[in-house]
Design a protein around this motif. Structure first.
Motif, PDB file in Angstrom:
ATOM      1  N   VAL A  28       0.842  -1.189   0.000  1.00  0.00           N
ATOM      2  CA  VAL A  28       0.000   0.000   0.000  1.00  0.00           C
ATOM      3  C   VAL A  28       0.879   1.242   0.000  1.00  0.00           C
ATOM      4  N   ASN A  29       0.552   2.186  -0.877  1.00  0.00           N
ATOM      5  CA  ASN A  29       1.233   3.476  -0.893  1.00  0.00           C
ATOM      6  C   ASN A  29       0.466   4.395   0.050  1.00  0.00           C
ATOM      7  N   PRO A  30       1.066   4.772   1.197  1.00  0.00           N
ATOM      8  CA  PRO A  30       0.370   5.598   2.194  1.00  0.00           C
ATOM      9  C   PRO A  30      -0.114   6.942   1.648  1.00  0.00           C
ATOM     10  N   ASP A  31       0.504   7.427   0.574  1.00  0.00           N
ATOM     11  CA  ASP A  31       0.100   8.714   0.002  1.00  0.00           C
ATOM     12  C   ASP A  31      -1.319   8.679  -0.558  1.00  0.00           C
ATOM     13  N   TYR A  32      -1.855   7.496  -0.807  1.00  0.00           N
ATOM     14  CA  TYR A  32      -3.181   7.365  -1.403  1.00  0.00           C
ATOM     15  C   TYR A  32      -4.252   6.892  -0.425  1.00  0.00           C
ATOM     16  N   VAL A  33      -3.903   6.825   0.875  1.00  0.00           N
ATOM     17  CA  VAL A  33      -4.871   6.414   1.889  1.00  0.00           C
ATOM     18  C   VAL A  33      -5.755   7.599   2.240  1.00  0.00           C
ATOM     19  N   VAL A  34      -7.065   7.401   2.111  1.00  0.00           N
ATOM     20  CA  VAL A  34      -8.028   8.460   2.399  1.00  0.00           C
ATOM     21  C   VAL A  34      -8.618   8.285   3.790  1.00  0.00           C
ATOM     22  N   CYS A  35      -8.909   7.036   4.161  1.00  0.00           N
ATOM     23  CA  CYS A  35      -9.634   6.799   5.405  1.00  0.00           C
ATOM     24  C   CYS A  35      -9.331   5.399   5.934  1.00  0.00           C
ATOM     25  N   LEU A  36      -9.268   5.279   7.257  1.00  0.00           N
ATOM     26  CA  LEU A  36      -9.152   3.985   7.931  1.00  0.00           C
ATOM     27  C   LEU A  36     -10.366   3.836   8.837  1.00  0.00           C
ATOM     28  N   ARG A  37     -10.972   2.647   8.836  1.00  0.00           N
ATOM     29  CA  ARG A  37     -12.077   2.408   9.757  1.00  0.00           C
ATOM     30  C   ARG A  37     -12.119   0.922  10.117  1.00  0.00           C
ATOM     31  N   PRO A  38     -12.647   0.600  11.314  1.00  0.00           N
ATOM     32  CA  PRO A  38     -12.743  -0.807  11.695  1.00  0.00           C
ATOM     33  C   PRO A  38     -13.675  -1.549  10.747  1.00  0.00           C
ATOM     34  N   ASP A  39     -13.380  -2.815  10.498  1.00  0.00           N
ATOM     35  CA  ASP A  39     -14.249  -3.621   9.651  1.00  0.00           C
ATOM     36  C   ASP A  39     -14.949  -4.659  10.526  1.00  0.00           C
ATOM     37  N   SER A  40     -16.147  -4.326  10.954  1.00  0.00           N
ATOM     38  CA  SER A  40     -16.900  -5.209  11.846  1.00  0.00           C
ATOM     39  C   SER A  40     -17.404  -6.458  11.111  1.00  0.00           C
ATOM     40  N   ARG A  41     -17.609  -6.363   9.797  1.00  0.00           N
ATOM     41  CA  ARG A  41     -18.062  -7.524   9.028  1.00  0.00           C
ATOM     42  C   ARG A  41     -17.023  -8.642   9.096  1.00  0.00           C
ATOM     43  N   ALA A  42     -15.750  -8.285   8.906  1.00  0.00           N
ATOM     44  CA  ALA A  42     -14.687  -9.293   8.949  1.00  0.00           C
ATOM     45  C   ALA A  42     -14.600  -9.922  10.341  1.00  0.00           C
ATOM     46  N   MET A  43     -14.780  -9.109  11.373  1.00  0.00           N
ATOM     47  CA  MET A  43     -14.734  -9.654  12.735  1.00  0.00           C
ATOM     48  C   MET A  43     -15.891 -10.631  12.959  1.00  0.00           C
ATOM     49  N   ALA A  44     -17.066 -10.329  12.411  1.00  0.00           N
ATOM     50  CA  ALA A  44     -18.215 -11.229  12.536  1.00  0.00           C
ATOM     51  C   ALA A  44     -17.949 -12.540  11.780  1.00  0.00           C
ATOM     52  N   LEU A  45     -17.368 -12.444  10.587  1.00  0.00           N
ATOM     53  CA  LEU A  45     -17.032 -13.649   9.813  1.00  0.00           C
ATOM     54  C   LEU A  45     -16.027 -14.512  10.570  1.00  0.00           C
ATOM     55  N   LEU A  46     -15.087 -13.873  11.252  1.00  0.00           N
ATOM     56  CA  LEU A  46     -14.094 -14.607  12.043  1.00  0.00           C
ATOM     57  C   LEU A  46     -14.786 -15.365  13.167  1.00  0.00           C
ATOM     58  N   GLN A  47     -15.710 -14.707  13.867  1.00  0.00           N
ATOM     59  CA  GLN A  47     -16.437 -15.350  14.965  1.00  0.00           C
ATOM     60  C   GLN A  47     -17.287 -16.522  14.465  1.00  0.00           C
ATOM     61  N   GLU A  48     -17.757 -16.434  13.218  1.00  0.00           N
ATOM     62  CA  GLU A  48     -18.568 -17.507  12.637  1.00  0.00           C
ATOM     63  C   GLU A  48     -17.704 -18.651  12.102  1.00  0.00           C
ATOM     64  N   GLY A  49     -16.383 -18.479  12.118  1.00  0.00           N
ATOM     65  CA  GLY A  49     -15.477 -19.521  11.651  1.00  0.00           C
ATOM     66  C   GLY A  49     -15.364 -19.610  10.135  1.00  0.00           C
ATOM     67  N   ILE A  50     -15.701 -18.534   9.444  1.00  0.00           N
ATOM     68  CA  ILE A  50     -15.699 -18.532   7.978  1.00  0.00           C
ATOM     69  C   ILE A  50     -14.336 -18.139   7.398  1.00  0.00           C
ATOM     70  N   LEU A  51     -13.548 -17.412   8.158  1.00  0.00           N
ATOM     71  CA  LEU A  51     -12.259 -16.924   7.653  1.00  0.00           C
ATOM     72  C   LEU A  51     -11.179 -18.003   7.747  1.00  0.00           C
ATOM     73  N   PRO A  52     -10.024 -17.779   7.095  1.00  0.00           N
ATOM     74  CA  PRO A  52      -8.954 -18.786   7.088  1.00  0.00           C
ATOM     75  C   PRO A  52      -8.522 -19.196   8.503  1.00  0.00           C
ATOM     76  N   GLU A  53      -8.135 -20.449   8.628  1.00  0.00           N
ATOM     77  CA  GLU A  53      -7.648 -20.967   9.909  1.00  0.00           C
ATOM     78  C   GLU A  53      -6.358 -20.269  10.301  1.00  0.00           C
ATOM     79  N   GLY A  54      -6.098 -20.250  11.599  1.00  0.00           N
ATOM     80  CA  GLY A  54      -4.857 -19.675  12.090  1.00  0.00           C
ATOM     81  C   GLY A  54      -4.995 -18.243  12.582  1.00  0.00           C
TER      82      GLY A  54
END
Length: 98
Positions: A28-54
């Motif tokens: 990632v080129n930091p010069d082109y970053v506009v915004c950072l925000r938490p991704d709650s969807r990914a955290m929910a997928l992790l809790q559901e066991g859908i994301l990669p192991e490990g």
């Protein structure tokens, strides 16, 4: 280009009805970053066991909004906002100088 390596979480289409989530390195080129925000969807997928192991159950994810000319794109990376902000060397002071 000054680039910073991060790990992206992305959905890789498969032949089945379900899509498969996987991880890959991105630069990632930091010069082109506009915004950072938490991704709650990914955290929910992790809790559901859908994301990669490990991945730790406490893992956080950040959505990075990138400027791309007239448009933009979002990517989801592994790590909380503070960690990603630090890796990209973004700070309030730096943003105010811009």
């Amino acid at each position: 280009m000054r680039g910073i390596k991060l790990v992206e979480l992305y959905e890789q289409p498969t032949q089945r009805t379900k899509n498969k989530w996987t991880l890959r390195e991105v630069v990632v080129n930091p010069d082109y970053v506009v915004c950072l925000r938490p991704d709650s969807r990914a955290m929910a997928l992790l809790q559901e066991g859908i994301l990669p192991e490990g991945l730790d159950d406490r893992q956080e994810f950040t959505k990075i909004q990138m400027s791309r000319g007239n448009g933009g794109m979002d990517i989801v990376v592994v790590g909380g906002i503070a960690l990603i902000e630090d890796k990209l060397n973004l700070s309030t002071k730096e943003l105010l100088k811009g």
